[in-house]
Write a protein that holds these residues in place. Structure first.
Motif, PDB file in Angstrom:
ATOM      1  N   LEU A  79       0.852  -1.252   0.156  1.00 28.87           N
ATOM      2  CA  LEU A  79       0.118  -0.013  -0.211  1.00 28.87           C
ATOM      3  C   LEU A  79       0.826   1.265   0.020  1.00 28.87           C
ATOM      4  CD1 LEU A  79      -2.654   1.250   0.117  1.00 28.87           C
ATOM      5  CD2 LEU A  79      -2.427   1.157   2.728  1.00 28.87           C
ATOM      6  N   VAL A  80       1.737   1.226   0.775  1.00 27.76           N
ATOM      7  CA  VAL A  80       2.707   2.390   0.824  1.00 27.76           C
ATOM      8  C   VAL A  80       3.639   2.826  -0.523  1.00 27.76           C
ATOM      9  CG1 VAL A  80       4.853   3.332   1.839  1.00 27.76           C
ATOM     10  CG2 VAL A  80       2.813   2.602   3.350  1.00 27.76           C
ATOM     11  N   ALA A  81       4.057   1.586  -1.247  1.00 22.24           N
ATOM     12  CA  ALA A  81       4.890   1.886  -2.308  1.00 22.24           C
ATOM     13  C   ALA A  81       4.046   2.057  -3.391  1.00 22.24           C
ATOM     14  CB  ALA A  81       5.290   0.450  -2.700  1.00 22.24           C
ATOM     15  N   LEU A  82       2.737   1.661  -3.308  1.00 22.77           N
ATOM     16  CA  LEU A  82       1.496   2.082  -4.442  1.00 22.77           C
ATOM     17  C   LEU A  82       1.127   3.504  -4.277  1.00 22.77           C
ATOM     18  CD1 LEU A  82      -0.794  -0.951  -4.919  1.00 22.77           C
ATOM     19  CD2 LEU A  82       0.902  -0.173  -6.545  1.00 22.77           C
ATOM     20  N   ILE A 147      -5.014  -1.646   7.748  1.00 22.10           N
ATOM     21  CA  ILE A 147      -3.641  -2.513   7.927  1.00 22.10           C
ATOM     22  C   ILE A 147      -3.368  -2.374   9.282  1.00 22.10           C
ATOM     23  CG2 ILE A 147      -1.418  -2.800   6.999  1.00 22.10           C
ATOM     24  CD1 ILE A 147      -2.158  -2.090   4.229  1.00 22.10           C
ATOM     25  N   LEU A 148      -3.122  -1.272   9.827  1.00 20.94           N
ATOM     26  CA  LEU A 148      -2.367  -1.195  11.016  1.00 20.94           C
ATOM     27  C   LEU A 148      -3.435  -1.572  12.232  1.00 20.94           C
ATOM     28  CD1 LEU A 148      -0.812   2.286  10.816  1.00 20.94           C
ATOM     29  CD2 LEU A 148       0.193  -0.211  10.399  1.00 20.94           C
ATOM     30  N   PHE A 149      -4.764  -1.233  12.076  1.00 25.92           N
ATOM     31  CA  PHE A 149      -5.759  -1.955  13.012  1.00 25.92           C
ATOM     32  C   PHE A 149      -6.916  -2.573  12.556  1.00 25.92           C
ATOM     33  CE2 PHE A 149      -3.804   2.270  14.415  1.00 25.92           C
ATOM     34  CZ  PHE A 149      -3.132   1.923  15.577  1.00 25.92           C
ATOM     35  N   THR A 158      -7.489  -5.151  -1.117  1.00 24.30           N
ATOM     36  CA  THR A 158      -7.479  -5.668  -2.253  1.00 24.30           C
ATOM     37  C   THR A 158      -7.922  -4.541  -3.263  1.00 24.30           C
ATOM     38  OG1 THR A 158      -7.538  -7.905  -1.484  1.00 24.30           O
ATOM     39  CG2 THR A 158      -7.925  -7.555  -3.985  1.00 24.30           C
ATOM     40  N   SER A 159      -9.250  -4.178  -3.124  1.00 26.00           N
ATOM     41  CA  SER A 159      -9.777  -3.410  -4.178  1.00 26.00           C
ATOM     42  C   SER A 159      -9.034  -1.989  -4.027  1.00 26.00           C
ATOM     43  CB  SER A 159     -11.324  -3.130  -3.803  1.00 26.00           C
ATOM     44  OG  SER A 159     -11.630  -2.595  -2.621  1.00 26.00           O
ATOM     45  N   LEU A 160      -8.560  -1.494  -3.066  1.00 26.27           N
ATOM     46  CA  LEU A 160      -7.800  -0.354  -2.879  1.00 26.27           C
ATOM     47  C   LEU A 160      -6.267  -0.533  -3.640  1.00 26.27           C
ATOM     48  CD1 LEU A 160      -7.140   2.701  -1.835  1.00 26.27           C
ATOM     49  CD2 LEU A 160      -6.345   1.320   0.109  1.00 26.27           C
TER      50      LEU A 160
END
Length: 188
Positions: A79-82, A147-149, A158-160
């Motif tokens: 997520l952070v990379a994208l 993701i964190l909580f 996945t959709s994000l």
């Protein structure tokens, strides 16, 4: 912690790419790069790779030092990379229209401020007008939180990620056109 990851690690690429571009303009590196066999795509991807790497390292260190190792790090890194890639491409596309960092700074801070509106929705969930939820930064912030909580919305992540891939490819195309016309053809 999700806000810090969002504002610091992910948004880092927006300003950092502009600093890179303006420094290269000032030094004449872009002019020298034009005689290199590398093209616009290589130029864009090299900048994006650096910013993605910095964003992932920054987010990982931040989360490890504050939350430990009980986080889904593969999902966080993807997520952070994208997100970093998308934000970096946005910063590159915008910064190519300016001659110096001083000219860009006001516009850059304005764009970052708009992208930061979802933080208000994070603190006050009742404040989620459509205009805020349409910003690409809105699902990113809430994806980091998921993701964190985790609350069990694995389909959301996945959709994000699929949405971010599509948005990133679109922004990369825009950045390619802008950089090719504004930076690689400048002075010819």
């Amino acid at each position: 912690i999700p806000i810090i990851v969002f504002m610091e690690a992910i948004m880092l690429g927006f300003l950092l790419i502009s600093v890179m571009v303006f420094q290269e303009k000032e030094e004449g590196s872009i002019r020298a790069y034009r005689v290199n066999p590398g093209g616009t795509l290589e130029y864009i991807l090299s900048k994006a790779a650096v910013n993605m790497g910095l964003g992932v390292i920054y987010a990982t260190l931040l989360v490890v030092l504050t939350m430990g190792f009980r986080v889904n790090f593969p999902a966080l890194m993807v997520l952070v990379a994208l997100s970093s890639f998308f934000i970096t491409m946005l910063g590159l596309a915008v910064s190519a229209f300016f001659r110096s960092l001083q000219e860009f700074l006001f516009v850059g801070v304005f764009i970052l401020s708009i992208l930061s509106f979802p933080v208000g929705s994070y603190y006050s969930p009742a404040f989620s007008p459509d205009i805020v939820t349409w910003l690409p930064s809105y699902p990113i912030l809430f994806g980091v939180r998921e993701i964190l909580f985790p609350t069990g919305k694995t389909g959301f992540i996945t959709s994000l990620n699929l949405l971010l891939i599509a948005e990133s490819l679109g922004m990369m195309l825009i950045s390619y056109v802008v950089v090719n016309r504004r930076l690689m053809m400048e002075g010819r």
